[in-house]
Design a protein around this motif. Sequence first.
Motif, PDB file in Angstrom:
ATOM      1  N   LEU A   1      39.406  36.683  39.774  1.00  0.00           N
ATOM      2  CA  LEU A   1      39.644  38.033  39.268  1.00  0.00           C
ATOM      3  C   LEU A   1      40.403  38.002  37.946  1.00  0.00           C
ATOM      4  O   LEU A   1      40.079  38.749  37.013  1.00  0.00           O
ATOM      5  N   ALA A   2      41.402  37.135  37.851  1.00  0.00           N
ATOM      6  CA  ALA A   2      42.169  37.024  36.604  1.00  0.00           C
ATOM      7  C   ALA A   2      41.284  36.524  35.474  1.00  0.00           C
ATOM      8  O   ALA A   2      41.396  36.988  34.327  1.00  0.00           O
TER       9      ALA A   2
ATOM     10  N   ARG B   1      39.007  39.342  34.347  1.00  0.00           N
ATOM     11  CA  ARG B   1      39.794  40.322  33.598  1.00  0.00           C
ATOM     12  C   ARG B   1      40.039  39.847  32.167  1.00  0.00           C
ATOM     13  O   ARG B   1      39.878  40.603  31.203  1.00  0.00           O
ATOM     14  N   THR B   2      40.403  38.579  32.018  1.00  0.00           N
ATOM     15  CA  THR B   2      40.633  38.025  30.680  1.00  0.00           C
ATOM     16  C   THR B   2      39.350  38.013  29.864  1.00  0.00           C
ATOM     17  O   THR B   2      39.348  38.323  28.671  1.00  0.00           O
TER      18      THR B   2
ATOM     19  N   ARG C   1      38.541  41.461  28.520  1.00  0.00           N
ATOM     20  CA  ARG C   1      39.395  41.788  27.376  1.00  0.00           C
ATOM     21  C   ARG C   1      38.975  40.992  26.140  1.00  0.00           C
ATOM     22  O   ARG C   1      39.055  41.491  25.015  1.00  0.00           O
TER      23      ARG C   1
ATOM     24  N   VAL D   1      33.129  43.809  36.818  1.00  0.00           N
ATOM     25  CA  VAL D   1      33.796  45.071  36.492  1.00  0.00           C
ATOM     26  C   VAL D   1      33.028  46.233  37.112  1.00  0.00           C
ATOM     27  O   VAL D   1      31.842  46.417  36.809  1.00  0.00           O
TER      28      VAL D   1
ATOM     29  N   ASN E   1      39.571  47.482  36.663  1.00  0.00           N
ATOM     30  CA  ASN E   1      39.823  46.065  36.891  1.00  0.00           C
ATOM     31  C   ASN E   1      38.693  45.466  37.721  1.00  0.00           C
ATOM     32  O   ASN E   1      38.044  46.176  38.502  1.00  0.00           O
ATOM     33  N   PRO E   2      38.426  44.174  37.555  1.00  0.00           N
ATOM     34  CA  PRO E   2      37.325  43.554  38.300  1.00  0.00           C
ATOM     35  C   PRO E   2      37.548  43.578  39.806  1.00  0.00           C
ATOM     36  O   PRO E   2      38.686  43.562  40.281  1.00  0.00           O
TER      37      PRO E   2
END
Length: 308
Positions: free
Chosen positions: A139-140, A143-144, A147, A182, A198-199
């Motif tokens: 997930l992190a 998210r990165t 972005r 997403v 957020n994903p």
Amino acid sequence: MSLVLPSELVVDRFLPTVRAMLATRLAERGLTQREIATELGVTQAAVSKYVGGDSGGDDRFRDDPETVATVDRIADGLVAGEMDGYDALAELLSLVRTLEDRGPICELHEEEMSELRGLGCDLCVRGLDPDVRAEREVLANVRTAARTLASTPGMADFVPNVGTNVGMCLPDPRDETDVAAVPGRIYAMGGRIEIPANPEFGASKHVATAVLASNSVGSDRRAAINIATDDDLLAAARTLAIDPLEFDADYEDRGAHLRRRFADHGAVPAVAYHRGAFGIEPATYVFGATAVDAAELVGDLLEEASSP
């Protein structure tokens, strides 16, 4: 970081609500406020507030069927003399465990700790499960990557009309619920990239299909991003020593078709594309070992395509 323990929510939100519910139920069953205070271990003034509806609390517990059933069962048992404090406590502890397993306590915990959002968290149930850590890492990473796409120059021009998404799977995925993406896809609005949420796992179908096809043929490419098909981008890929793989868009089972194309190709390429079909917009998939790797490759392709 806001470090909130589930037990804090039990004390601050669950317990006052359940006490108020119990006080009301016991009053309805004929107990005096003094008797109710004795049963609940609180002051008579507190019971007066509970019965009068001035105690606050949380409607998520008041409206939860398991909570309502447990409170009614405790109230009936106390009035009938079939339960004592020990029995009531055992019922409430069992209820807390239930509500921590994807119930209202779990929901409140995700709201209070942003780090838990979108995890489908089972921390209270599974403890320090290595699977949870893997989910957090995926997930992190997604998210990165999202972005990264949003900050990539020119990216808005290559977002398809249906939107872009970035997906990454867990190791050894079984189905699309093991692929994080997403929700609602990523869109271009006014020349800017909009990331709506957020994903989450299970949030994509099309990108997940490509990711799962990649993994099914033994590839270490666990992530993919869909962008618009563009000849300049395909030429940029070839300049970067990437041989884009074309596949047919008009397949009812795209996953099976991709698996066959990957197998025939001998590997999962960094770039695969189709030219569209009736009702199907042309699309290109950019693959990477991680979502961030795929997003960085998209950036490299855009930069190469825009160079003189």
